[in-house]
Motif scaffolding. Structure first.
Motif, PDB file in Angstrom:
ATOM      1  N   GLU A 131       0.817  -1.212   0.000  1.00 30.49           N
ATOM      2  CA  GLU A 131       0.000   0.000   0.000  1.00 30.49           C
ATOM      3  C   GLU A 131       0.850   1.260   0.000  1.00 30.49           C
ATOM      4  N   ALA A 163       0.856   6.502  -6.898  1.00 25.71           N
ATOM      5  CA  ALA A 163      -0.325   7.326  -7.186  1.00 25.71           C
ATOM      6  C   ALA A 163      -0.008   8.805  -6.996  1.00 25.71           C
ATOM      7  N   MET A 203      10.857 -13.196   1.402  1.00 23.70           N
ATOM      8  CA  MET A 203       9.617 -13.644   0.775  1.00 23.70           C
ATOM      9  C   MET A 203       8.464 -12.701   1.084  1.00 23.70           C
ATOM     10  N   ARG A 251       6.357 -10.899  -1.814  1.00 22.97           N
ATOM     11  CA  ARG A 251       4.914 -11.042  -1.913  1.00 22.97           C
ATOM     12  C   ARG A 251       4.262  -9.706  -2.259  1.00 22.97           C
ATOM     13  N   ARG A 269      14.020  -7.797 -16.007  1.00 22.01           N
ATOM     14  CA  ARG A 269      14.725  -9.034 -15.698  1.00 22.01           C
ATOM     15  C   ARG A 269      16.205  -8.838 -15.440  1.00 22.01           C
ATOM     16  N   ARG A 280     -15.177   5.157 -11.473  1.00 24.92           N
ATOM     17  CA  ARG A 280     -14.473   5.350 -10.212  1.00 24.92           C
ATOM     18  C   ARG A 280     -15.437   5.693  -9.082  1.00 24.92           C
ATOM     19  N   LEU A 306     -16.678   2.629  -7.640  1.00 25.82           N
ATOM     20  CA  LEU A 306     -15.756   1.950  -6.733  1.00 25.82           C
ATOM     21  C   LEU A 306     -15.796   2.570  -5.334  1.00 25.82           C
ATOM     22  N   LEU A 307     -16.213   3.834  -5.287  1.00 25.75           N
ATOM     23  CA  LEU A 307     -16.277   4.508  -3.986  1.00 25.75           C
ATOM     24  C   LEU A 307     -17.574   4.177  -3.255  1.00 25.75           C
ATOM     25  N   ALA A 323     -17.863   2.341   0.269  1.00 26.46           N
ATOM     26  CA  ALA A 323     -17.362   3.099   1.415  1.00 26.46           C
ATOM     27  C   ALA A 323     -18.358   4.185   1.812  1.00 26.46           C
ATOM     28  N   GLU A 363      -2.740  13.649   1.860  1.00 22.14           N
ATOM     29  CA  GLU A 363      -2.743  12.231   2.210  1.00 22.14           C
ATOM     30  C   GLU A 363      -1.818  11.977   3.382  1.00 22.14           C
ATOM     31  N   ARG A 364      -2.307  11.151   4.292  1.00 24.72           N
ATOM     32  CA  ARG A 364      -1.502  10.717   5.445  1.00 24.72           C
ATOM     33  C   ARG A 364      -1.217  11.810   6.429  1.00 24.72           C
ATOM     34  N   ALA A 420     -15.156   5.405   9.504  1.00 27.67           N
ATOM     35  CA  ALA A 420     -15.840   5.214   8.226  1.00 27.67           C
ATOM     36  C   ALA A 420     -15.588   6.399   7.296  1.00 27.67           C
ATOM     37  N   GLU A 470     -12.040   6.274   5.975  1.00 22.18           N
ATOM     38  CA  GLU A 470     -11.960   5.240   4.947  1.00 22.18           C
ATOM     39  C   GLU A 470     -12.477   5.782   3.610  1.00 22.18           C
ATOM     40  N   ALA A 471     -13.638   6.411   3.655  1.00 22.87           N
ATOM     41  CA  ALA A 471     -14.221   6.957   2.430  1.00 22.87           C
ATOM     42  C   ALA A 471     -13.314   8.030   1.832  1.00 22.87           C
ATOM     43  N   HIS A 524     -10.293   6.416   0.120  1.00 29.18           N
ATOM     44  CA  HIS A 524     -10.657   5.853  -1.178  1.00 29.18           C
ATOM     45  C   HIS A 524     -10.832   6.960  -2.214  1.00 29.18           C
ATOM     46  N   SER A 525     -11.473   8.028  -1.811  1.00 27.26           N
ATOM     47  CA  SER A 525     -11.718   9.133  -2.741  1.00 27.26           C
ATOM     48  C   SER A 525     -10.414   9.674  -3.289  1.00 27.26           C
ATOM     49  N   ARG A 526      -9.462   9.867  -2.405  1.00 25.48           N
ATOM     50  CA  ARG A 526      -8.170  10.386  -2.846  1.00 25.48           C
ATOM     51  C   ARG A 526      -7.480   9.397  -3.769  1.00 25.48           C
ATOM     52  N   LEU A 576      -8.786   7.315  -5.664  1.00 26.40           N
ATOM     53  CA  LEU A 576      -9.489   7.264  -6.943  1.00 26.40           C
ATOM     54  C   LEU A 576      -9.459   8.623  -7.636  1.00 26.40           C
ATOM     55  N   GLU A 577      -8.837   9.591  -6.989  1.00 28.58           N
ATOM     56  CA  GLU A 577      -8.737  10.944  -7.542  1.00 28.58           C
ATOM     57  C   GLU A 577     -10.097  11.496  -7.946  1.00 28.58           C
ATOM     58  N   LEU A 578     -11.051  11.374  -7.044  1.00 28.78           N
ATOM     59  CA  LEU A 578     -12.401  11.854  -7.332  1.00 28.78           C
ATOM     60  C   LEU A 578     -12.575  13.284  -6.827  1.00 28.78           C
TER      61      LEU A 578
END
Lengths: 130, 130, 130, 130
Positions: C22, C29, C54, C58, C73, C92, C95-96, C99, C129-130, D99, D102-103, D106-108, D110-112
DNA sequence: GTGGTCTAGACCACG
DNA sequence: GTGGTCTAGACCACA
């Protein structure tokens, strides 16, 4: 469910986990395994083929990520209910394109007559899977 | 000889050295490369496709071991004199078989109608190379 | 490349391999890692964080399957050139949806006023973000 | 009390027992469940959602340990008398926070656009529950 | 019972 | 040097 629906060849160059994954993918695509059908547990498959449980788990996890299988918690894996019946015809033809281009390039390199090539492919398309 | 008769796809799962070896095997089988014909040097091929010379060398060495190519001291590699008359039609069809089977397998997995698949391949066979 | 761009918390309930995946997904992103950029090798990351190779592998493999990374390679992994800039806006938004439904359900259960909920989400959307 | 006030999604990555526990916590915080109110029996909930009674029991036990619920001998579980006046607005907003985060995440990813996201949530908040 | 995660260590293919 | 595969065995969360 019976672990013997799966075949494993440890001598094959194809990784075991992928052998399992592709077999399941085909069984699902062919309708031999239907949405909701349960799969043999990781431990069963591992024991039946004398391989490591993690190897089996890897195949299952990959198919779960793809949406082919789903986890029934505490009850193992099952074929997903999937809203993903295949894409449109055009989309699927697009997915075939690389393999066809490859075959065409080989044919040209081998200077093979088109009619012989097409006849052979027609024959192969008519055969049952496997 | 021109290094550009070879195609290399670094993104393919097929090892690069094998991509090269199999292309050469086909070109020899079809008679597009004839006994005595010189091959581009390892360096030329490596430079032309931005790959490691060792990778090209590995392909050449393998074909030399098989007797398809031979090393002309001080003059690089060439197609071996041997019984390398272009293979018979049947032999060349055999070399195409893996690519056709792959395409057929994908077609079935994608549940594509045979006539659409054959029509597309016919089209690709008719096109000029690249 | 420097393995220290990645942070790992072995005490977190989130699996280590997913922490790594992630983080990389976000770095890509956000454009901090650009297409073509090389990643630290599996062994480097493993050594730097005292975890098993490993586990790192993964994470990398999963991102490769998703098309976020690609294997060069013999040279490790790199950010994929990716033709996959996100889908359409509608796709998109779809996909939201889960949530948002989840948040709406919680709001109703807590009998919270809509304006307070929306104000808080607006605030969260504005944050970096974050 | 009706077992249908609870929603369970077996496909969610969130453990079922926690889905149940957190819903009850929210319903109590909002005052929709008041001190003394009885809860549906473990069997009722299990039957209504086709899940394992042990799973429901686990959720109840956890809330009992936290003092949110109490066991009335021979009469099942009920909301604890304690200081369970419905939580303050701020306290309830706090329960919604995960919640919303989380939403937002996801929004970020997905760049919405924020306005589209907020508009959709407003819409969902206006709808009647299922 | 189920699958998931992680480790330590081995061996292999590729470049 | 790179990543990939597999094993044996441990421990955990969930149902």
């Amino acid at each position: 469910m019976d672990a013997r629906i799966l075949h494993v060849d440890p001598a094959s160059p194809e990784p075991i986990y992928r052998q399992i994954a592709e077999q399941l993918r085909r069984l699902v695509a062919a309708g031999q395994l239907r949405p909701g059908d349960g799969l043999p547990s990781v431990r069963e498959v591992a024991a039946a083929h004398a391989i490591n449980p993690m190897t089996v788990s890897r195949a299952y996890s990959q198919l779960e990520a793809e949406g082919v299988l789903e986890r029934l918690r505490g009850k193992g894996m099952a074929v997903a209910a999937r809203d993903n019946r295949g894409g449109s015809l055009a989309a699927r033809m697009q997915l075939l394109e690389p393999a066809l281009r490859e075959a065409a390039r080989h044919s040209r390199e081998l200077e093979l007559p088109a009619d012989r090539v097409l006849a052979r492919l027609r024959q192969l398309l008519g055969e049952d899977e496997r």
